[in-house]
Enzyme design. Sequence first.
Site, mmCIF file in Angstrom:
data_model
loop_
_atom_site.group_PDB
_atom_site.id
_atom_site.type_symbol
_atom_site.label_atom_id
_atom_site.label_comp_id
_atom_site.label_asym_id
_atom_site.label_seq_id
_atom_site.Cartn_x
_atom_site.Cartn_y
_atom_site.Cartn_z
ATOM 1 C CE LYS A 223 -17.445 21.132 12.470
ATOM 2 N NZ LYS A 223 -16.317 21.603 11.642
ATOM 3 C CB SER B 152 -0.972 -0.025 1.173
ATOM 4 O OG SER B 152 -2.111 0.758 0.889
#
Length: 330
Positions: free
Chosen positions: A187, A135
């Site tokens: 949020k 990765s």
Amino acid sequence: MKKVYLLAMIMMIMAIFIVGCSVPKVGLLKGTPNPLKEYTLEGTGADKILLIAVNGVISDKPKKGLIIESPSLVEQVVVQLNKAKKDRQIKAVLFKINSPGGTITASDILYNEILSYRKKTGNKMVVSMMDVAASGAYYMSLPADMIVAHPTTVTGSVGVISLQPKFKGLMDKIGVGVDVQKTGKYKDMGSPYRDTADDEKKLLQKAMDSFGGRFIDLVKKHRKLSTQALTEVSTARIFLADEALQCGLVDRIGYIGDAVEEAKKLAKLSEEARVIVYRRAEFPEDNYYNIAGSFSEHLNISLVNLELPEILNSRAGFYYLWPGAISVER
């Protein structure tokens, strides 16, 4: 008593994943570290190959232990590259990588720093993969002129993952809740205190697709894989060394000594070229496999492992990371 025990557990888990496993700083070993010095591992020639070790999860945050705090992996690599820029005798850099990847930003920083170093100096770059170079560790390897996988290397995992710990179920069991006031519908998206809504999952997936697409685009740019190989790589599966060679993720299979020879060939160096490392302390009988690292000092406090396990230092967020290789001990 059962509720008290469960409450203690949830507080511990929240401390690990939200606070980021912070621990009190102890000034016992505080002070200015020794400057990096050059040490020769082998060779007697004037030209040099710099060996840089990349071990552990890639992060731009300092590594915190119970006693000491060491520089982040990003800082360690960048400091060495900056020092190498000033030495015209360095003709090649060899990265010895043993890492499952890390955060997307830290991985991208190292990719850019390595690419920038190569452009400014013209020096050759070789990667030697050890146990794991997956990765984000593969991401940072992409600018290399040659990638050499150890016969037992695991690489690949070309993709992005989002880590979002959830405590809602456990909190419901013990009757604990969190009251949230906010502005803006999204949020508190990804909050560990509640389930993620379907529309929030779509937004998160959009971000994932963008980060994952960037990774794949860079693989296309640097590795020139066939359509079939790219399709297989895009599944984010891991590859053993021979599989990685077959699909084009790596250039050859060999040991770190082979990677040194490849660096000499690419940079057109003699067999007498020196292999050097930067360390803060000298190690008698030093060699390629010394895992002490450039920032290690002779502290003589190794009776117990005082560094926190890597998995406990992981925070919620987006990662170029193969979770199956995160070590729980050093």
